[in-house]
Design a protein around this motif. Structure first.
Motif, PDB file in Angstrom:
ATOM      1  N   MET A 119       0.831  -1.208   0.000  1.00  0.00           N
ATOM      2  CA  MET A 119       0.000   0.000   0.000  1.00  0.00           C
ATOM      3  C   MET A 119       0.863   1.255   0.000  1.00  0.00           C
ATOM      4  SD  MET A 119      -2.940  -1.253   2.690  1.00  0.00           S
ATOM      5  CE  MET A 119      -3.901   0.249   2.595  1.00  0.00           C
ATOM      6  N   LEU A 120       1.951   1.235   0.778  1.00  0.00           N
ATOM      7  CA  LEU A 120       2.849   2.380   0.784  1.00  0.00           C
ATOM      8  C   LEU A 120       3.509   2.565  -0.574  1.00  0.00           C
ATOM      9  CD1 LEU A 120       4.710   2.387   4.225  1.00  0.00           C
ATOM     10  CD2 LEU A 120       2.944   3.940   3.415  1.00  0.00           C
ATOM     11  N   ASP A 121       3.865   1.454  -1.216  1.00  0.00           N
ATOM     12  CA  ASP A 121       4.515   1.560  -2.513  1.00  0.00           C
ATOM     13  C   ASP A 121       3.547   2.083  -3.569  1.00  0.00           C
ATOM     14  OD1 ASP A 121       7.081   1.308  -3.666  1.00  0.00           O
ATOM     15  OD2 ASP A 121       6.451  -0.462  -4.780  1.00  0.00           O
ATOM     16  N   PHE A 122       2.272   1.755  -3.435  1.00  0.00           N
ATOM     17  CA  PHE A 122       1.253   2.304  -4.335  1.00  0.00           C
ATOM     18  C   PHE A 122       1.218   3.826  -4.185  1.00  0.00           C
ATOM     19  CE2 PHE A 122      -3.014   3.867  -5.205  1.00  0.00           C
ATOM     20  CZ  PHE A 122      -3.265   3.328  -6.461  1.00  0.00           C
ATOM     21  N   ASN A 158       3.646   5.626  -3.108  1.00  0.00           N
ATOM     22  CA  ASN A 158       4.942   6.072  -3.616  1.00  0.00           C
ATOM     23  C   ASN A 158       4.902   6.323  -5.124  1.00  0.00           C
ATOM     24  OD1 ASN A 158       7.771   6.492  -3.960  1.00  0.00           O
ATOM     25  ND2 ASN A 158       8.082   4.300  -4.283  1.00  0.00           N
ATOM     26  N   HIS A 159       4.197   5.471  -5.847  1.00  0.00           N
ATOM     27  CA  HIS A 159       4.140   5.595  -7.302  1.00  0.00           C
ATOM     28  C   HIS A 159       3.049   6.545  -7.797  1.00  0.00           C
ATOM     29  CE1 HIS A 159       7.177   2.585  -7.809  1.00  0.00           C
ATOM     30  NE2 HIS A 159       6.449   1.632  -7.253  1.00  0.00           N
ATOM     31  N   ASN A 160       2.209   7.041  -6.869  1.00  0.00           N
ATOM     32  CA  ASN A 160       1.072   7.835  -7.324  1.00  0.00           C
ATOM     33  C   ASN A 160       0.916   9.205  -6.673  1.00  0.00           C
ATOM     34  OD1 ASN A 160      -0.818   6.015  -9.176  1.00  0.00           O
ATOM     35  ND2 ASN A 160       0.039   4.682  -7.594  1.00  0.00           N
ATOM     36  N   GLU A 161       1.592   9.461  -5.563  1.00  0.00           N
ATOM     37  CA  GLU A 161       1.392  10.733  -4.871  1.00  0.00           C
ATOM     38  C   GLU A 161       2.716  11.371  -4.475  1.00  0.00           C
ATOM     39  OE1 GLU A 161      -1.513  10.818  -1.758  1.00  0.00           O
ATOM     40  OE2 GLU A 161      -2.594   9.107  -2.574  1.00  0.00           O
ATOM     41  N   ARG A 162       2.761  12.688  -4.555  1.00  0.00           N
ATOM     42  CA  ARG A 162       3.952  13.438  -4.153  1.00  0.00           C
ATOM     43  C   ARG A 162       3.824  13.799  -2.665  1.00  0.00           C
ATOM     44  NH1 ARG A 162       6.870  14.345  -8.578  1.00  0.00           N
ATOM     45  NH2 ARG A 162       5.798  14.362 -10.602  1.00  0.00           N
ATOM     46  N   VAL A 163       4.219  12.867  -1.819  1.00  0.00           N
ATOM     47  CA  VAL A 163       4.108  13.044  -0.374  1.00  0.00           C
ATOM     48  C   VAL A 163       5.412  12.626   0.290  1.00  0.00           C
ATOM     49  CG1 VAL A 163       1.602  12.710  -0.304  1.00  0.00           C
ATOM     50  CG2 VAL A 163       3.121  10.718  -0.151  1.00  0.00           C
ATOM     51  N   PHE A 180      11.498  -4.067   4.071  1.00  0.00           N
ATOM     52  CA  PHE A 180      11.360  -3.805   2.640  1.00  0.00           C
ATOM     53  C   PHE A 180      11.960  -2.434   2.349  1.00  0.00           C
ATOM     54  CE2 PHE A 180       9.201  -2.136  -1.101  1.00  0.00           C
ATOM     55  CZ  PHE A 180       9.217  -3.221  -1.966  1.00  0.00           C
ATOM     56  N   VAL A 181      12.931  -2.395   1.456  1.00  0.00           N
ATOM     57  CA  VAL A 181      13.579  -1.128   1.107  1.00  0.00           C
ATOM     58  C   VAL A 181      12.889  -0.541  -0.118  1.00  0.00           C
ATOM     59  CG1 VAL A 181      15.718  -0.001   0.410  1.00  0.00           C
ATOM     60  CG2 VAL A 181      15.774  -1.886   2.064  1.00  0.00           C
ATOM     61  N   TYR A 182      12.343   0.668   0.026  1.00  0.00           N
ATOM     62  CA  TYR A 182      11.602   1.309  -1.059  1.00  0.00           C
ATOM     63  C   TYR A 182      12.532   2.062  -1.999  1.00  0.00           C
ATOM     64  CZ  TYR A 182       7.532   0.430   1.877  1.00  0.00           C
ATOM     65  OH  TYR A 182       6.569  -0.169   2.621  1.00  0.00           O
ATOM     66  N   THR A 183      12.182   2.062  -3.264  1.00  0.00           N
ATOM     67  CA  THR A 183      12.849   2.886  -4.254  1.00  0.00           C
ATOM     68  C   THR A 183      11.947   4.072  -4.544  1.00  0.00           C
ATOM     69  OG1 THR A 183      13.953   0.975  -5.266  1.00  0.00           O
ATOM     70  CG2 THR A 183      13.805   2.983  -6.592  1.00  0.00           C
ATOM     71  N   GLU A 184      12.421   5.270  -4.265  1.00  0.00           N
ATOM     72  CA  GLU A 184      11.582   6.461  -4.410  1.00  0.00           C
ATOM     73  C   GLU A 184      11.121   6.661  -5.848  1.00  0.00           C
ATOM     74  OE1 GLU A 184      13.708   9.779  -2.928  1.00  0.00           O
ATOM     75  OE2 GLU A 184      13.468   9.231  -0.825  1.00  0.00           O
ATOM     76  N   ASP A 185       9.853   7.029  -5.987  1.00  0.00           N
ATOM     77  CA  ASP A 185       9.296   7.381  -7.285  1.00  0.00           C
ATOM     78  C   ASP A 185       8.768   8.809  -7.187  1.00  0.00           C
ATOM     79  OD1 ASP A 185       8.218   7.509  -9.787  1.00  0.00           O
ATOM     80  OD2 ASP A 185       6.685   5.992  -9.485  1.00  0.00           O
ATOM     81  N   LYS A 186       7.479   8.965  -6.924  1.00  0.00           N
ATOM     82  CA  LYS A 186       6.927  10.310  -6.758  1.00  0.00           C
ATOM     83  C   LYS A 186       7.064  10.801  -5.321  1.00  0.00           C
ATOM     84  CE  LYS A 186       3.581  10.263 -10.565  1.00  0.00           C
ATOM     85  NZ  LYS A 186       2.172  10.464 -10.950  1.00  0.00           N
ATOM     86  N   ALA A 187       7.139   9.864  -4.377  1.00  0.00           N
ATOM     87  CA  ALA A 187       7.200  10.229  -2.967  1.00  0.00           C
ATOM     88  C   ALA A 187       8.638  10.349  -2.467  1.00  0.00           C
ATOM     89  CB  ALA A 187       6.448   9.193  -2.132  1.00  0.00           C
ATOM     90  N   LEU A 188       8.810  11.151  -1.428  1.00  0.00           N
ATOM     91  CA  LEU A 188      10.072  11.212  -0.702  1.00  0.00           C
ATOM     92  C   LEU A 188       9.949  10.226   0.463  1.00  0.00           C
ATOM     93  CD1 LEU A 188      12.818  12.485   0.098  1.00  0.00           C
ATOM     94  CD2 LEU A 188      11.502  14.200   1.398  1.00  0.00           C
TER      95      LEU A 188
END
Length: 219
Positions: free
Chosen positions: A1-4, A6-11, A22-30
């Motif tokens: 859910m967090l990764d979703f 990450n890919h859809n909102e600038r937050v 789980f290590v996230y790769t930043e997309d739209k989110a910081l």
């Protein structure tokens, strides 16, 4: 859910985990991830500094004791969207699991904190799939905190939460029976697997036969 998100909102997403799983790769989110014991001494100190980092969304890892749950509640009370995990077999039984973290004298206050700060509880079990190319699929129970759920939690009527979930289907709620029925009909799992994990086997059998097991008027 967090990764979703990450890919859809600038937050700004901040996680407090023990350990980081789980290590996230930043997309739209910081995204900032903090590991207890490695980046910060404990959850209390992590929480004190977390709010100063102005996160929009927070993840408090596994809520396994009083400290971690209170960290999550305090974050929610200050206006943050907070995700957390806890071991429980169903969405309604999560209430009892949370209360078990606290002395009985605090239960009334904790019920109030849950009722007015919790948005939803989602329980899931991963099941072996029969669909080619699909390893496992989740069966998911969803309990959102509408007025009825809030009232039952506040009054300690946890035994009625399962009925409230079934009656709240139009609001996006579903129990494991509804979820398992859908997975069988979509040929993602077989009937024996569904019946093996079903909390109420009779209800699932009737649902698969097309019989509506909801009982209006029980709440």
């Amino acid at each position: 859910m967090l990764d979703f998100v990450n890919h859809n909102e600038r937050v700004h997403i901040l996680t407090l985990e023990d350990p980081i799983e789980f290590v996230y790769t930043e997309d739209k989110a910081l995204i900032n991830q903090r590991e207890i014991g490695m980046d910060v001494i404990d959850f209390a100190v992590a929480m004190k500094h977390a709010v100063r980092e102005d996160p929009d969304i927070m993840l408090v890892g596994e809520m396994r004791d009083e400290e971690t749950f209170m960290t999550a509640i305090h974050a929610a009370e200050t206006g943050h969207l907070v995700f957390g995990t806890i071991h429980a077999s169903t969405a309604p039984s999560t209430i009892g699991r949370i209360l078990d973290l606290f002395p009985e004298a605090m239960h009334k206050a904790i019920r109030s904190a849950i009722a007015f700060n919790m948005k939803a509880i989602i329980a899931q079990k991963l099941l072996k799939s029969i669909k080619p190319g699909v390893g496992r699929v989740p069966t998911v129970e969803i309990m959102t905190f509408n007025g009825t759920i809030q009232k039952l939690v506040l009054e300690g009527q946890d035994n009625k939460l399962s009925d409230a979930i079934r009656l709240g289907a139009e609001e996006g709620m579903q129990d494991f029976t509804m979820s398992l029925k859908q997975l069988v009909e979509e040929e993602l799992i077989d009937r024996p697997t569904a019946l093996e994990v079903a909390p109420n086997k009779d209800a699932l059998i009737m649902a698969l036969k097309g019989i509506n097991v909801s009982q209006p008027g029980m709440i």
